[in-house]
Design an enzyme around this catalytic site. Structure first.
Site, PDB file in Angstrom:
ATOM      1  CB  SER A   1       9.108  10.206 -30.639  1.00 37.99           C
ATOM      2  OG  SER A   1       9.130  10.599 -29.290  1.00 37.99           O
TER       3      SER A   1
ATOM      4  CE1 TYR B   1       8.679   4.834 -29.393  1.00 38.03           C
ATOM      5  CE2 TYR B   1       9.369   6.683 -28.025  1.00 38.03           C
ATOM      6  CZ  TYR B   1       8.557   6.170 -29.026  1.00 38.03           C
ATOM      7  OH  TYR B   1       7.640   6.975 -29.646  1.00 38.03           O
TER       8      TYR B   1
END
Length: 273
Positions: free
Chosen positions: A133, A146
């Site tokens: 990501s 995350y």
């Protein structure tokens, strides 16, 4: 012979779209999810095979790879797509939730890589595609768990790429920005489950606003899947594939001075909350 890919996290979104993209390329695809009932429609649509896989279970990780090789005699590509986002200020994220974040997003891909590499080394070829990501390149307040998991996945991928190159194996990382899937819904649920310390209401308010505008710059799962398929089928894949404009801009943000990034976040928190 048909090339064979194993894709994790295929119940919906990017994983399901990746199965469609690879079957369009006439690959044989083994699609996995924690509940195979979620894969019935996908299998009927694409002709893919399905298998139960919880990436936090080492025995299942080994078995699903070995079964794919036993059934087809080869494994050409492993796509590590399964993952989720644990949001929240780090003080409010308990260790068990941090562990779960890494268990799925980091240890899961590592388990599957370890299972796949002996087969790929034996054949002298193969590709591993890890889905990261923009959050694996640039950290954001309230996303530390995350961010940490995706930073770790990127570091593992970089080291692995150098380790396996001599065996004819490629490692690529795909880096989307926002994607138009149900991913945000689960992230919001993880955020709502936290016990708030009371010290970070600006950050919680920011995520409420960010959820409302999440669609700005978001791309479809199909667009991400096409990039994954490009990495999978390429004879010489790139090390990294930022996806769409938001992905490219987000990745470039890592080259900004830390003081400038920090100041920017402070301004955003003040203005938007």
């Amino acid at each position: 012979m048909e090339k064979v890919a194993l894709v994790t996290g295929c119940s919906s979104g990017v994983g399901a779209a990746t199965v469609r993209s690879l079957t369009d390329e006439e690959w044989r695809v083994v699609a996995t999810a924690r509940d195979t009932a979620d894969l019935v429609a996908l299998a009927e649509e694409t002709g893919c095979e399905t298998a139960e896989l919880d990436v936090t279970k080492p025995a299942q990780c080994r078995a699903v790879v070995d079964d794919a090789v036993d059934d087809h005699g080869r494994l050409d590509c492993l796509v590590n797509n399964a993952g989720f986002a644990q949001l929240g200020p780090l003080e409010d994220v308990p260790p068990r939730k941090l562990h779960r974040q890494f268990d799925v997003n980091v240890y899961g891909p590592h388990r599957l890589v370890r299972a796949a590499l002996p087969h790929m080394r034996e054949r002298g070829e193969g590709t591993i595609v890890n889905i990261s990501s923009v959050s694996g390149r640039v950290a954001t307040p309230g996303m530390g768990a995350y961010n940490g998991s995706k930073f770790a996945l990127e570091g593992l991928s970089d080291a692995l790429r150098g380790e396996v190159a001599e065996h004819g194996i490629d490692v690529a990382v795909v880096e989307p920005g926002p994607v138009d899937t149900g991913f945000q819904d689960r992230a919001d649920a993880e955020l709502d489950a936290l016990d708030r310390s009371g010290g970070y209401e600006r950050i919680y308010s920011w995520f409420e606003d960010a959820s409302a505008v999440n669609g700005v710059g978001a791309v479809s799962p199909e667009r991400v899947a096409d990039v994954i398929a490009t990495a999978a089928v390429s004879p010489n894949p790139a090390a990294r594939y930022p996806v769409a404009q938001a992905g490219r801009v987000g990745v470039l943000a890592r080259f900004l001075p830390d003081r400038l990034l920090d100041a920017g976040y402070r301004v955003l928190l003040r203005v938007l909350t």
